[in-house]
Motif scaffolding. Structure first.
Motif, PDB file in Angstrom:
ATOM      1  N   ALA A 164       0.826  -1.221   0.000  1.00 52.75           N
ATOM      2  CA  ALA A 164       0.000   0.000   0.000  1.00 52.75           C
ATOM      3  C   ALA A 164       0.856   1.266   0.000  1.00 52.75           C
ATOM      4  O   ALA A 164       0.761   2.118   0.874  1.00 52.75           O
ATOM      5  CB  ALA A 164      -0.938  -0.006   1.217  1.00 52.75           C
ATOM      6  N   GLN A 166       2.528   4.772  -0.255  1.00 55.00           N
ATOM      7  CA  GLN A 166       2.136   6.173  -0.259  1.00 55.00           C
ATOM      8  C   GLN A 166       3.406   7.003  -0.338  1.00 55.00           C
ATOM      9  O   GLN A 166       4.513   6.464  -0.432  1.00 55.00           O
ATOM     10  CB  GLN A 166       1.347   6.513   1.011  1.00 55.00           C
ATOM     11  N   GLN A 169       6.277   6.254   2.266  1.00 58.06           N
ATOM     12  CA  GLN A 169       5.910   5.249   3.258  1.00 58.06           C
ATOM     13  C   GLN A 169       5.250   4.046   2.597  1.00 58.06           C
ATOM     14  O   GLN A 169       4.811   4.100   1.454  1.00 58.06           O
ATOM     15  CB  GLN A 169       4.984   5.837   4.318  1.00 58.06           C
ATOM     16  N   SER A 170       5.208   2.951   3.369  1.00 61.13           N
ATOM     17  CA  SER A 170       4.511   1.741   2.950  1.00 61.13           C
ATOM     18  C   SER A 170       3.882   1.121   4.187  1.00 61.13           C
ATOM     19  O   SER A 170       4.085   1.585   5.310  1.00 61.13           O
ATOM     20  CB  SER A 170       5.485   0.744   2.303  1.00 61.13           C
ATOM     21  N   ALA A 171       3.134   0.028   3.970  1.00 60.30           N
ATOM     22  CA  ALA A 171       2.425  -0.625   5.073  1.00 60.30           C
ATOM     23  C   ALA A 171       3.153  -1.885   5.528  1.00 60.30           C
ATOM     24  O   ALA A 171       2.520  -2.837   5.999  1.00 60.30           O
ATOM     25  CB  ALA A 171       0.999  -0.970   4.629  1.00 60.30           C
TER      26      ALA A 171
END
Length: 309
Positions: A164, A166, A169-171
């Motif tokens: 995911a 962004q 950043q990531s999840a």
């Protein structure tokens, strides 16, 4: 914190200072630092480690402030067993410890365009976790899959949907350790790609303090909503301009400084503590907010505990 640590084939060091492993050269000790021999060693260690013990994967420390009290739990740092680079057509598979710059160069030699990685400090694991980007291209744009070892010691393959992505950043779940990633570049002429990377390096060195003790850009550029490099992702408002307009270029606190060459580069100008660096960054955030109403978000990760009083 005394830990019960499983046997390993790699290197496991207790109470290991971390300052020499970060570009800022600050930070207290980790309760333990583990350099796994290979993915099997990593998976077996995590499976056997008490689930209550925190795990922090650390790359080359290029985007990191470790606080003066250090990190509780186990810091995992991948080394030579995780830095391979394989190229098949336009597909590039790289170990998480492979340096971004090396991946860009090797890909270019094979006629694959991953040139945006050339000036990004750090390694592949961090580039994926932080969705690193440069010159309008983000890791998410070329990402195909990644392998990781979970905190429980299981091996998993991650898609872009899983992470995911962004802006910056990531999840990726806490405690999971990325071990490799696969990218898909586009075809390019090796000579042209090499020339483009040389131009990017020259531009970087002209505008950024690449020889100073920094951790790259300190704050994210404000705005943006798709945040994966699509055409509708706008970051016209620059963090450095907000800092500059607030009169904070060159501002100091102890040995910490907002770099005179580029105002969005927090710098260890000599003997700074992690607390001085972080506190100067917080002063900058407060001043910019007071003057503009805009909250600057940290791009540098700050981890660990402050020094004991």
């Amino acid at each position: 914190m005394t830990l019960e640590l499983p046997p390993v084939r790699g290197t496991l060091t207790e109470n290991r200072p971390l300052s020499d492993l970060t570009w800022m050269r600050v930070g207290g000790p980790a309760d333990a630092l583990f350099l796994p021999a290979d993915e099997d060693d990593l998976a077996e260690f995590l499976a056997a480690l008490d689930p209550s013990v925190p795990v922090f994967p650390m790359g080359v420390g290029s985007n990191l402030i470790v606080r003066d009290g250090g990190i509780r739990g186990v810091v995992i740092r991948l080394g030579r067993g995780f830095n391979g680079i394989e190229i098949d057509g336009t597909t590039v598979r790289a170990g998480a410890a492979a340096l971004d710059a090396h991946v860009a160069r090797r890909a270019a030699e094979a006629g694959v365009d991953l040139t945006f990685l050339r000036t990004i400090p750090g390694a592949v694991g961090g580039a994926v976790k932080m969705n690193a980007g440069c010159y309008g291209t983000y890791t998410a744009d070329v990402f195909r899959s990644a392998t990781a070892v979970t905190r429980a010691g299981d091996r998993v393959v991650l898609s872009a949907d899983d992470l995911a992505f962004q802006y910056r950043q990531s999840a990726l779940p806490e405690g999971w350790v990325l071990t490799s990633a696969t990218f898909e570049g586009i075809v390019g002429e090796p000579e042209e790609l090499a020339a483009r990377m040389a131009a990017q390096l020259a531009r970087r060195d002209e505008t950024q303090p690449s020889k100073d003790r920094t951790a790259g850009s300190t704050f994210r550029n404000p705005a943006g909503f798709s945040s994966t490099g699509r055409a509708d992702d706008v970051h016209d408002l620059k963090a450095w301009k907000l800092i500059d307009d607030a009169g904070l270029r060159g501002a100091t606190l102890g040995g910490a400084q907002m770099n005179p060459k580029h105002a969005n580069f927090l710098t260890n100008a000599g003997g700074a503590s992690a607390a001085e660096l972080e506190n100067l960054g917080e002063q900058v955030r407060k001043t910019v907010y007071d003057q503009t109403g805009i909250t600057l978000e940290w791009e540098i990760m700050r981890v660990g505990e402050p020094a004991p009083e």
